[in-house]
Design a protein around this motif. Structure first.
Motif, short mmCIF file in Angstrom:
data_model
loop_
_atom_site.label_atom_id
_atom_site.label_comp_id
_atom_site.label_asym_id
_atom_site.label_seq_id
_atom_site.Cartn_x
_atom_site.Cartn_y
_atom_site.Cartn_z
N ARG A 232 0.93 -1.20 -0.05
CA ARG A 232 0.25 -0.07 -0.03
C ARG A 232 1.00 1.38 -0.17
N ASP A 233 0.51 2.07 -0.92
CA ASP A 233 1.38 3.33 -1.14
C ASP A 233 0.89 4.31 -0.38
N HIS A 234 1.36 5.32 -0.03
CA HIS A 234 0.83 6.70 0.49
C HIS A 234 1.08 7.92 -0.22
N THR A 246 1.77 13.01 -4.77
CA THR A 246 3.19 12.70 -5.18
C THR A 246 3.37 11.66 -5.74
N GLY A 247 4.64 11.21 -6.13
CA GLY A 247 4.89 9.74 -6.88
C GLY A 247 4.82 8.78 -5.40
N GLY A 248 4.56 9.09 -4.27
CA GLY A 248 4.58 8.09 -3.22
C GLY A 248 5.53 8.45 -2.09
N LEU A 289 3.60 -5.84 -14.23
CA LEU A 289 2.37 -5.18 -14.62
C LEU A 289 1.77 -4.57 -12.95
N TYR A 290 1.48 -3.41 -12.81
CA TYR A 290 1.28 -2.82 -11.60
C TYR A 290 -0.18 -2.39 -11.53
N ALA A 291 -1.13 -3.04 -10.79
CA ALA A 291 -2.55 -2.80 -10.78
C ALA A 291 -2.74 -1.83 -9.59
N CYS A 305 -3.23 1.49 -14.16
CA CYS A 305 -2.23 0.25 -14.33
C CYS A 305 -0.88 0.97 -14.56
N ASN A 306 0.20 0.59 -14.10
CA ASN A 306 1.49 0.97 -14.29
C ASN A 306 2.38 0.01 -14.98
N ALA A 307 3.29 0.27 -16.00
CA ALA A 307 3.96 -0.63 -16.72
C ALA A 307 5.26 -0.95 -16.11
N ARG A 308 5.30 -0.92 -14.65
CA ARG A 308 6.54 -1.09 -13.75
C ARG A 308 6.24 -1.31 -12.62
N LEU A 309 7.49 -1.60 -11.63
CA LEU A 309 7.44 -1.64 -10.32
C LEU A 309 6.92 -0.34 -9.79
N GLY A 310 6.14 -0.29 -8.83
CA GLY A 310 5.87 0.86 -8.04
C GLY A 310 7.11 1.50 -7.27
N ASP A 311 7.24 2.91 -7.19
CA ASP A 311 8.20 3.46 -6.24
C ASP A 311 7.36 4.32 -5.36
N PRO A 312 7.31 4.02 -4.16
CA PRO A 312 8.24 3.46 -3.15
C PRO A 312 7.81 1.73 -3.00
N GLU A 313 6.81 1.31 -3.47
CA GLU A 313 6.50 -0.26 -3.35
C GLU A 313 7.61 -1.03 -3.31
N ALA A 314 8.19 -0.88 -4.44
CA ALA A 314 9.45 -1.76 -4.82
C ALA A 314 10.53 -2.04 -3.57
N1 GLY Z 1 3.90 4.58 -6.13
C1 GLY Z 1 3.20 4.51 -7.30
C2 GLY Z 1 3.89 4.48 -8.46
O1 GLY Z 1 5.19 4.19 -8.49
O2 GLY Z 1 3.13 4.96 -9.23
#
Ligand code: GLY
Ligand code: AMP
Length: 468
Positions: A232-234, A246-248, A289-291, A305-314
């Protein structure tokens, strides 16, 4: 670990000896750190990486423009890598994966056509609709369609729905406005459409959904998918989900409100149908594939959808993967994930909480050059991933980007992981540092003890040294 997972991790899959990671942020630091520790991986090259990332043993940074396909190809060939993992979205959109694949390299990351699932929200809605995947009710509008967009906003409002306005195109998570009321939604419509050409979608108007969010990211080989631990991102800048997107600003894993069975069901209802639809269109999807989901009262709905790992999820997910990742990445890149790979990869029994430390000015223009104090103290009991740092002449690092660092605490439950992350974040200082103090607080027990039961899982993977 299930017997199927054990087979997948028993070494029957070939291991890449040399891996190129494209990118240079916190996600790429986590990827490089994770891959460099794996048996059989001799070297990880990061392009362009950063000095902070290259401080990990077995990791080398090579300066290159990650958006230049020919330059990235030259790095891959010179370093004789067996696998390329593309971290951020921009190189995907620039066709870097296409160029590398055309040269015969195995790549984790979709081609530009399939990466539109992230770069165009309208395209994501179109693919999801064709694939039968549930998303928020939405319509896309191009330049000159202000009246039609306002009419749709009014229709959603009349149906008792809240309104979300999204810029179509890459905005690093910052092009979304969740509107408080009808008047503000109507007033904002022109700012998305003004000066835009008629035709291509510039604005997506969406019904507002409610519920906790979840990021379920699956490694995909074109037709098969295996999810990493959910996170879970914030996304908002401030505590209590206030302030700009923000980006996270932080993330945690696992999610007490999303079981492995529920995540596996999401892979079946979201990832696999999207893969099938993209393959049907002749643009098969190989990569993460990021849902981004909302867990609504009516079940999970796909937000993006994102085409990559999340940041900062990764940064919180990768330390929890309890199977060798490098061979799985190579298998996905080759289109050969095992038929019996589990829909959700095995995870460690521990929890991870990551806190992003951002520079003054973020998410606007960040201030650079502020000396960073306390890195060594923070790294004593937490993972410290560099996102936007630069080395200082006399030693140490200074701020060099919006999101500067992510500190990740790990522990037997989210509460103890959170306490470690907080202590590490407290140790770090620079002028104007911005961070949230409520990452993962939403899932702390009633007494704030964080004793949320995580359930029995695979034994924890050995914890290596801090990456920085
Ligand atoms: N943290 C969300 C993203 O990478 O898009
Ligand atoms: P996105 O870039 O589409 O993920 O949107 C960024 C954030 O805006 C999400 O993480 C949500 O918090 C919020 N958001 C996006 N779409 C919706 C929606 N349809 N309903 C409510 N919140 C949303």
């Amino acid at each position: 670990m299930t017997s199927r997972a054990r087979r997948a991790s028993r070494g029957t899959l070939p291991v890449p000896r040399r891996v190129l990671v494209v990118g240079g942020g916190g996600r790429e630091h986590a990827l490089a750190w994770c891959l460099a520790r794996e048996a059989g991986v001799a070297e990880v090259v990061v392009a362009p990486g950063s000095a902070g990332i290259a401080s990990v043993g077995g990791v080398r940074a090579v300066p290159v423009d990650p958006l230049d396909p020919e330059a990235v190809l030259a790095v891959a060939r010179t370093a004789a890598v067996d696998l390329v993992v593309i971290g951020p979205e921009a190189p995907l959109g620039a066709g870097v994966a296409d160029r590398l694949r055309a040269d015969g390299l195995p790549v984790v990351g979709p081609g530009a056509a399939a990466a539109r699932i992230e770069t165009s929200k309208a395209f994501c809605h179109e693919v999801a609709a064709a694939a039968g995947v549930r998303m928020a009710r939405a319509r896309a509008f191009g330049g000159g369609e202000e009246d039609a967009a306002r009419a749709f906003v009014r229709a959603l409002d009349a149906a008792g729905r809240g309104i979300v306005l999204k810029a179509d195109g890459l905005a690093a998570g910052k092009g979304v406005v969740v509107c408080d009321d009808l008047a503000s939604a109507l007033a904002l419509v022109p700012s998305f459409l003004h000066g835009r050409p008629p035709g291509p979608p510039a604005l997506v108007v969406e019904e507002r959904l409610a519920g906790p969010e979840a990021s379920v990211i699956a490694l995909c080989d074109g037709t098969r998918a295996a999810a990493l631990p959910a996170a879970r991102d914030h996304k908002r800048l401030g505590d209590g989900d206030r302030g700009p997107n923000t980006g996270g600003m932080g993330a945690y894993s696992p999610l007490p409100d999303l079981s492995d069975a529920a995540a596996a069901a999401i892979v079946g209802t979201v990832h696999l149908p999207i893969l099938a639809e993209l393959a049907r269109r002749g643009t098969p999807y190989r990569g993460f594939l990021y849902a981004g989901l909302m867990l609504t009262a009516d079940g999970p709905a796909l937000l993006e959808c994102n085409a990559r790992l999340g940041d900062p999820e990764a940064q919180v997910i990768l330390p929890r993967v309890a199977a060798p990742l490098a061979p799985l990445l190579l298998a996905a890149a080759l289109g050969r994930l095992p038929d019996d790979a589990p829909r959700v990869l095995p995870a460690t029994a521990d929890a991870a909480v990551g806190i992003v430390l951002a520079a003054a000015g973020y998410p606007g223009d960040p201030r650079r050059g502020d000396p960073i104090g306390g890195l060594a103290a923070a790294a004593a009991d937490a993972l410290v991933f560099h996102a936007g740092t630069a080395p200082r002449a006399g030693g140490g690092y200074e701020t060099n980007g919006g999101r500067v660092l992510a500190v990740v605490g790990r522990g037997p439950d989210l509460g103890r992981a959170r306490a470690r992350a907080e202590a590490a974040a407290d140790a770090i200082a620079w002028e104007g540092l911005q961070r949230r103090r409520d990452i993962a607080r939403d899932v702390m027990g009633a007494g704030g003890a964080g004793d949320v039961a995580l359930g029995a899982r695979a034994p924890a993977a050995p914890v290596g040294g801090a990456p920085a």
